[in-house]
Design an enzyme around this catalytic site. Structure first.
Site, PDB file in Angstrom:
ATOM      1  N   LYS A  71      -1.850  13.985 -11.747  1.00 35.23           N
ATOM      2  CA  LYS A  71      -1.641  13.330 -13.010  1.00 35.23           C
ATOM      3  C   LYS A  71      -0.693  14.933 -13.373  1.00 35.23           C
ATOM      4  O   LYS A  71       0.242  14.218 -13.517  1.00 35.23           O
ATOM      5  CB  LYS A  71      -2.759  13.077 -14.125  1.00 35.23           C
ATOM      6  N   TYR A  84     -12.751  14.643 -14.561  1.00 37.78           N
ATOM      7  CA  TYR A  84     -11.544  14.162 -14.580  1.00 37.78           C
ATOM      8  C   TYR A  84     -11.211  15.297 -12.964  1.00 37.78           C
ATOM      9  O   TYR A  84     -10.265  14.189 -11.479  1.00 37.78           O
ATOM     10  CB  TYR A  84     -10.021  14.452 -15.189  1.00 37.78           C
ATOM     11  N   LEU A  99      -0.919   2.877 -10.675  1.00 33.38           N
ATOM     12  CA  LEU A  99      -2.005   3.265 -10.090  1.00 33.38           C
ATOM     13  C   LEU A  99      -2.548   4.286  -9.547  1.00 33.38           C
ATOM     14  O   LEU A  99      -1.718   5.576  -9.752  1.00 33.38           O
ATOM     15  CB  LEU A  99      -1.301   2.375  -8.553  1.00 33.38           C
ATOM     16  N   ALA A 155      -8.646   8.300  -6.492  1.00 36.06           N
ATOM     17  CA  ALA A 155      -9.008   9.736  -5.367  1.00 36.06           C
ATOM     18  C   ALA A 155     -10.751   8.927  -4.951  1.00 36.06           C
ATOM     19  O   ALA A 155     -11.148   8.215  -5.672  1.00 36.06           O
ATOM     20  CB  ALA A 155      -9.387  10.446  -6.885  1.00 36.06           C
ATOM     21  N   ARG A 157     -11.489   0.998 -20.863  1.00 40.26           N
ATOM     22  CA  ARG A 157     -12.280   0.773 -19.352  1.00 40.26           C
ATOM     23  C   ARG A 157     -11.432  -0.649 -18.567  1.00 40.26           C
ATOM     24  O   ARG A 157     -10.825  -2.171 -18.811  1.00 40.26           O
ATOM     25  CB  ARG A 157     -13.866  -1.120 -19.839  1.00 40.26           C
ATOM     26  N   THR A 158     -11.854   0.004 -17.212  1.00 40.66           N
ATOM     27  CA  THR A 158     -11.005  -1.359 -15.519  1.00 40.66           C
ATOM     28  C   THR A 158     -11.955  -0.762 -15.326  1.00 40.66           C
ATOM     29  O   THR A 158     -13.172  -0.476 -14.848  1.00 40.66           O
ATOM     30  CB  THR A 158      -9.129  -0.447 -16.399  1.00 40.66           C
ATOM     31  N   LEU A 159     -11.117  -1.401 -13.882  1.00 41.28           N
ATOM     32  CA  LEU A 159     -11.790  -1.313 -12.720  1.00 41.28           C
ATOM     33  C   LEU A 159     -12.117   0.171 -12.314  1.00 41.28           C
ATOM     34  O   LEU A 159     -13.283   0.377 -12.009  1.00 41.28           O
ATOM     35  CB  LEU A 159     -11.231  -2.329 -11.494  1.00 41.28           C
ATOM     36  N   ALA A 160     -11.320   1.005 -12.667  1.00 41.29           N
ATOM     37  CA  ALA A 160     -11.268   2.434 -11.687  1.00 41.29           C
ATOM     38  C   ALA A 160     -11.609   3.226 -12.467  1.00 41.29           C
ATOM     39  O   ALA A 160     -13.012   3.869 -12.612  1.00 41.29           O
ATOM     40  CB  ALA A 160      -9.120   3.058 -12.009  1.00 41.29           C
ATOM     41  N   ASN A 201       1.447  -0.832  -0.210  1.00 42.06           N
ATOM     42  CA  ASN A 201       0.414  -0.098  -0.136  1.00 42.06           C
ATOM     43  C   ASN A 201       0.925   0.917  -0.262  1.00 42.06           C
ATOM     44  O   ASN A 201       1.860   1.917   0.722  1.00 42.06           O
ATOM     45  CB  ASN A 201      -0.805   0.124   1.346  1.00 42.06           C
TER      46      ASN A 201
HETATM   47  P1  NAD Z   1      -7.371  -0.505 -12.300  1.00 38.58           P
HETATM   48  O1  NAD Z   1      -7.966   0.265 -10.945  1.00 38.58           O
HETATM   49  O2  NAD Z   1      -6.888  -1.905 -12.490  1.00 38.58           O
HETATM   50  O3  NAD Z   1      -6.224  -0.234 -11.639  1.00 38.58           O
HETATM   51  C1  NAD Z   1      -5.674   1.304 -10.720  1.00 38.58           C
HETATM   52  C2  NAD Z   1      -5.048   0.088  -9.271  1.00 38.58           C
HETATM   53  O4  NAD Z   1      -4.118   1.092  -8.277  1.00 38.58           O
HETATM   54  C3  NAD Z   1      -5.096  -0.792  -7.976  1.00 38.58           C
HETATM   55  O5  NAD Z   1      -4.533  -2.043  -8.612  1.00 38.58           O
HETATM   56  C4  NAD Z   1      -5.157  -0.592  -7.267  1.00 38.58           C
HETATM   57  O6  NAD Z   1      -4.971  -1.340  -6.031  1.00 38.58           O
HETATM   58  C5  NAD Z   1      -4.364   0.116  -7.339  1.00 38.58           C
HETATM   59  N1  NAD Z   1      -4.134   1.368  -5.788  1.00 38.58           N
HETATM   60  C6  NAD Z   1      -4.960   2.013  -5.727  1.00 38.58           C
HETATM   61  N2  NAD Z   1      -4.883   2.621  -4.072  1.00 38.58           N
HETATM   62  C7  NAD Z   1      -3.887   2.368  -4.319  1.00 38.58           C
HETATM   63  C8  NAD Z   1      -2.657   2.134  -2.756  1.00 38.58           C
HETATM   64  N3  NAD Z   1      -2.935   2.876  -1.698  1.00 38.58           N
HETATM   65  N4  NAD Z   1      -1.629   1.683  -2.346  1.00 38.58           N
HETATM   66  C9  NAD Z   1      -0.808   0.720  -3.827  1.00 38.58           C
HETATM   67  N5  NAD Z   1      -1.859   0.356  -5.066  1.00 38.58           N
HETATM   68  C10 NAD Z   1      -3.192   1.592  -5.092  1.00 38.58           C
HETATM   69  O7  NAD Z   1      -7.819   0.638 -12.954  1.00 38.58           O
HETATM   70  P2  NAD Z   1      -5.991   1.090 -14.093  1.00 38.58           P
HETATM   71  O8  NAD Z   1      -7.643   2.195 -15.131  1.00 38.58           O
HETATM   72  O9  NAD Z   1      -5.520  -0.067 -14.980  1.00 38.58           O
HETATM   73  O10 NAD Z   1      -5.697   2.573 -13.393  1.00 38.58           O
HETATM   74  C11 NAD Z   1      -3.967   1.794 -13.986  1.00 38.58           C
HETATM   75  C12 NAD Z   1      -3.362   3.361 -14.071  1.00 38.58           C
HETATM   76  O11 NAD Z   1      -3.511   3.846 -15.219  1.00 38.58           O
HETATM   77  C13 NAD Z   1      -3.331   4.854 -13.231  1.00 38.58           C
HETATM   78  O12 NAD Z   1      -2.594   4.728 -12.842  1.00 38.58           O
HETATM   79  C14 NAD Z   1      -4.998   5.379 -14.276  1.00 38.58           C
HETATM   80  O13 NAD Z   1      -4.750   6.845 -13.380  1.00 38.58           O
HETATM   81  C15 NAD Z   1      -4.129   4.793 -15.352  1.00 38.58           C
HETATM   82  N6  NAD Z   1      -4.825   5.661 -16.425  1.00 38.58           N
HETATM   83  C16 NAD Z   1      -5.846   5.042 -16.691  1.00 38.58           C
HETATM   84  C17 NAD Z   1      -6.720   5.434 -18.303  1.00 38.58           C
HETATM   85  C18 NAD Z   1      -7.636   4.068 -18.030  1.00 38.58           C
HETATM   86  O14 NAD Z   1      -9.396   4.772 -18.765  1.00 38.58           O
HETATM   87  N7  NAD Z   1      -8.060   3.478 -17.957  1.00 38.58           N
HETATM   88  C19 NAD Z   1      -5.910   5.833 -19.067  1.00 38.58           C
HETATM   89  C20 NAD Z   1      -4.978   6.770 -18.720  1.00 38.58           C
HETATM   90  C21 NAD Z   1      -4.707   6.469 -17.357  1.00 38.58           C
HETATM   91  O1  0WE Z   2      -6.993   7.738 -13.872  1.00 34.52           O
HETATM   92  C1  0WE Z   2      -8.134   7.024 -14.274  1.00 34.52           C
HETATM   93  C2  0WE Z   2      -8.721   6.977 -12.968  1.00 34.52           C
HETATM   94  C3  0WE Z   2      -8.152   6.913 -11.719  1.00 34.52           C
HETATM   95  C4  0WE Z   2      -9.723   6.766 -10.816  1.00 34.52           C
HETATM   96  C5  0WE Z   2     -10.812   6.542 -10.418  1.00 34.52           C
HETATM   97  C6  0WE Z   2     -11.666   5.958  -9.727  1.00 34.52           C
HETATM   98  C7  0WE Z   2     -13.132   5.301  -9.322  1.00 34.52           C
HETATM   99  C8  0WE Z   2     -13.281   4.975  -8.373  1.00 34.52           C
HETATM  100  C9  0WE Z   2      -8.963   7.237  -9.500  1.00 34.52           C
HETATM  101  N1  0WE Z   2     -10.003   7.062  -7.843  1.00 34.52           N
HETATM  102  C10 0WE Z   2     -11.235   6.269  -8.637  1.00 34.52           C
HETATM  103  N2  0WE Z   2     -11.530   6.369  -7.222  1.00 34.52           N
HETATM  104  C11 0WE Z   2     -12.552   6.021  -6.895  1.00 34.52           C
HETATM  105  O2  0WE Z   2     -13.321   5.359  -6.024  1.00 34.52           O
HETATM  106  N3  0WE Z   2      -8.318   7.323 -15.475  1.00 34.52           N
HETATM  107  C12 0WE Z   2      -7.472   8.289 -16.742  1.00 34.52           C
HETATM  108  C13 0WE Z   2      -9.451   7.093 -15.891  1.00 34.52           C
HETATM  109  C14 0WE Z   2     -10.563   7.742 -15.911  1.00 34.52           C
HETATM  110  O3  0WE Z   2     -10.819   8.474 -15.081  1.00 34.52           O
HETATM  111  C15 0WE Z   2     -12.297   9.582 -14.718  1.00 34.52           C
HETATM  112  C16 0WE Z   2     -12.111   9.626 -16.730  1.00 34.52           C
HETATM  113  C17 0WE Z   2     -11.365   8.597 -16.890  1.00 34.52           C
HETATM  114  C18 0WE Z   2     -10.734   8.594 -18.604  1.00 34.52           C
HETATM  115  C19 0WE Z   2     -12.757  10.438 -14.161  1.00 34.52           C
HETATM  116  C20 0WE Z   2     -13.218  11.814 -14.687  1.00 34.52           C
HETATM  117  C21 0WE Z   2     -13.440  11.887 -15.966  1.00 34.52           C
HETATM  118  C22 0WE Z   2     -13.095  11.427 -16.778  1.00 34.52           C
END
Ligand code: NAD
Ligand code: 0WE
Length: 259
Positions: free
Chosen positions: A165, A158, A95, A98, A195-198, A67
């Site tokens: 970022k 965002y 990772l 927010a 599309r991911t968990l976040a 963590n």
């Molecule tokens: P994801 O949910 O699969 O990955 C996010 C990860 O962050 C998870 O594995 C979670 O366990 C980890 N995490 C959160 N809090 C943490 C903590 N305190 N300590 C350690 N790990 C922690 O989602 P993702 O979309 O694969 O996100 C990965 C990265 O890609 C992020 O930096 C995100 O901002 C970036 N990103 C995502 C997108 C998108 O559209 N999905 C686009 C551009 C960048």
């Molecule tokens: O960086 C990200 C995801 C960031 C993220 C997403 C969540 C959702 C669930 C950070 N923290 C949380 N906390 C939660 O509780 N992306 C680039 C994907 C993303 O997130 C957005 C986007 C896009 C694209 C949020 C608003 C608008 C567009």
């Protein structure tokens, strides 16, 4: 040839099979890297079990909790890396977090706690992980983090993640400058929406994806494996002259105006 054989790669941020970090881990493995994986520990150990099962095909030689909010966990992680591997070549920071409340509505309502949380997990953590990695990257190394266009331009909702970022991208430049003399390169990949968990937890993500599919030069979004290929390139000797950069892997969306 892209060849990562003999390189030890530590991958953070795998939560499930949709994680960008999972796409990266698969491509690093394919290029021959020795893989280590960290997971975010929880009370019931559910995520640990899920991630362990997912990554089994990559036969990771290191699997450890981390963590990034907890200094002692980060320090313990690098002690484990030192004991089990001796040296580290590749660090993937993938990772972000927010509070959900801070990812919609008025940005001006962002709380001090919410700001600190987002910046701590999503931006400060890169500095802390690099500090742990530096003494172990004795043959030089490559660090890759994941960013998003919302750190450079205003993307609706965002919000505080955009500020995180922006800080992360500036961290990349200062870290590249600081660690360059040790032959450690630091770069970011700015991925298009996937599309991911976040991202799925965010309202309207599908509409954003459909918008990108309409206007991006390649008329599509990108996949986790495409991001993984760019990460593998940046970690390889093919990218030996690249540091401090933000590489867009977004089907070209970033270059467009009026979109
Ligand atoms: P994801 O949910 O699969 O990955 C996010 C990860 O962050 C998870 O594995 C979670 O366990 C980890 N995490 C959160 N809090 C943490 C903590 N305190 N300590 C350690 N790990 C922690 O989602 P993702 O979309 O694969 O996100 C990965 C990265 O890609 C992020 O930096 C995100 O901002 C970036 N990103 C995502 C997108 C998108 O559209 N999905 C686009 C551009 C960048
Ligand atoms: O960086 C990200 C995801 C960031 C993220 C997403 C969540 C959702 C669930 C950070 N923290 C949380 N906390 C939660 O509780 N992306 C680039 C994907 C993303 O997130 C957005 C986007 C896009 C694209 C949020 C608003 C608008 C567009």
């Amino acid at each position: 040839m892209l060849d990562l054989t003999g390189k030890n790669a530590l991958v953070t941020g795998i939560a499930n099979n949709r994680s960008i970090a999972w796409g990266i881990a698969q491509q690093l493995h394919k290029a021959g890297a020795n893989i280590g994986v960290t997971y975010l520990p929880d009370d019931k150990g559910k995520l640990e079990k899920k991630v362990a099962e997912l990554v089994e095909p990559l036969s990771p030689s290191l699997f450890a909790p981390c963590n990034v909010q907890d200094d002692s966990q980060v320090e313990a992680l690098f002690n484990t890396v030192k004991e089990q591997w001796g040296k580290l070549d590749i660090l993937i920071h993938c990772l972000a977090f927010a509070n959900k409340d801070d990812l919609s509505g008025g940005f001006v309502e962002t709380s001090r706690d919410g700001f600190q949380l987002a910046l701590d997990i999503s931006a400060y953590s890169l500095i802390k992980l690099c500090a742990g990695a530096k003494p172990l990257m004795t043959d030089g190394g490559s660090v890759v983090t994941l960013t998003y266009l919302g750190g450079v331009k205003v993307i609706p909702n965002y919000n505080v993640m955009g500020i995180a970022k922006a800080a992360l991208e500036m961290n990349v430049r200062y870290l590249a400058s600081d660690l360059g003399p040790s032959n450690i390169r630091v770069n970011a990949i700015s991925a298009g929406p996937i599309r991911t968990l976040a991202s799925s937890a965010v309202g309207g993500i599908l509409d954003m994806i459909h918008h990108v599919e309409k206007v991006a030069p390649l008329r599509r979004t990108v996949t986790q494996l495409e991001v993984g290929n760019t990460a593998a390139f940046l970690c390889s000797d093919l990218a030996s002259g690249i540091t401090g950069q933000v590489v867009y892997v977004d089907a070209g969306y970033e270059i467009m105006g009026m979109s």
